[in-house]
Scaffold this active site. Structure first.
Site, PDB file in Angstrom:
ATOM      1  N   HIS A  81       9.291  -0.995  -1.996  1.00 14.65           N
ATOM      2  CA  HIS A  81       8.402  -0.546  -3.067  1.00 14.65           C
ATOM      3  C   HIS A  81       7.250   0.301  -2.525  1.00 14.65           C
ATOM      4  O   HIS A  81       7.090   1.420  -2.944  1.00 14.65           O
ATOM      5  CB  HIS A  81       7.912  -1.710  -3.929  1.00 14.65           C
ATOM      6  CG  HIS A  81       9.022  -2.573  -4.406  1.00 14.65           C
ATOM      7  ND1 HIS A  81       9.989  -2.112  -5.278  1.00 14.65           N
ATOM      8  CD2 HIS A  81       9.366  -3.840  -4.103  1.00 14.65           C
ATOM      9  CE1 HIS A  81      10.865  -3.068  -5.503  1.00 14.65           C
ATOM     10  NE2 HIS A  81      10.518  -4.128  -4.802  1.00 14.65           N
ATOM     11  N   ASN A 107      -8.462  -2.413  10.293  1.00 12.92           N
ATOM     12  CA  ASN A 107      -9.611  -2.962  11.006  1.00 12.92           C
ATOM     13  C   ASN A 107     -10.617  -3.539  10.023  1.00 12.92           C
ATOM     14  O   ASN A 107     -10.427  -3.480   8.811  1.00 12.92           O
ATOM     15  CB  ASN A 107     -10.254  -1.885  11.880  1.00 12.92           C
ATOM     16  CG  ASN A 107     -10.719  -0.692  11.076  1.00 12.92           C
ATOM     17  OD1 ASN A 107     -10.594  -0.644   9.859  1.00 12.92           O
ATOM     18  ND2 ASN A 107     -11.255   0.298  11.748  1.00 12.92           N
ATOM     19  N   ALA A 147       3.469 -13.833   1.611  1.00 15.04           N
ATOM     20  CA  ALA A 147       2.834 -13.057   0.545  1.00 15.04           C
ATOM     21  C   ALA A 147       1.401 -13.522   0.338  1.00 15.04           C
ATOM     22  O   ALA A 147       1.128 -14.719   0.262  1.00 15.04           O
ATOM     23  CB  ALA A 147       3.625 -13.195  -0.747  1.00 15.04           C
TER      24      ALA A 147
END
Length: 174
Positions: A81, A107, A147
């Site tokens: 995606h 970062n 996730a």
């Protein structure tokens, strides 16, 4: 001299073989070509500016995928995606990694206003949707980032990291 055209084509062939979506194939084709021109020499950087600008316009502005042209990415990257994908241009990503939508690899701004280092990602690492890896951390080979996880510390080889902040699950090595 930077990367060779043969290395670029080899990485691109592996990327195209591993990705099933047209959008992912388009992003990676444009990235590999722009990366070659940007990293080979100053002459190729200048010659490749139209392609680099086209890559930025299509991938960042239209498709919502931010991968700077000088990012070091190993062969066989898979993008599922991709919308909202942000990868810092100074990080290094190994071979055969998988990233999903909303992944951020970058970062942080430290308390004193300076910028932290960037992540180093091993080979065969898989990132779940909306996962984040920040700072000078190493994500080991074959690691899985769940996730929504937020990684701010090193993740060992083969580990599964989940949560905010991310923690390694005991007994869930792969």
């Amino acid at each position: 001299m930077g990367i060779s055209f043969g290395e670029t084509l080899g990485a691109l062939r592996e990327d195209l073989r591993r990705n099933i979506f047209f959008k992912s194939k388009l992003i990676l084709t444009l990235f590999r070509l722009a990366n070659f021109f940007a990293c080979r020499s100053k002459l190729t950087l200048f010659a490749g500016l139209p392609l680099i600008f086209f890559y930025i316009a299509i991938c960042e502005w239209v498709l919502g995928v931010e991968i700077p042209v000088k990012t070091k990415i190993g062969k066989g990257l898979v993008i599922h995606h991709g919308v909202g994908l942000v990868i810092n241009g100074f990080c290094e990503i190994g071979d055969h990694c998988v990233v999903r939508h909303g992944v951020t690899i970058g970062n942080t701004i430290l308390a004193d206003g300076s910028v932290s280092g960037v992540p180093t990602i091993g080979d065969h690492v898989e990132f779940g949707a909306n996962s984040i890896v920040l700072g000078a951390v190493r994500v080991g080979d074959r690691a899985r980032i769940g996730a929504g996880a937020v990684v701010t510390k090193d993740i060992p080889d083969g580990a599964v990291a989940v949560g905010v902040p991310a923690r390694v699950l005991d007994g869930h090595s792969i």
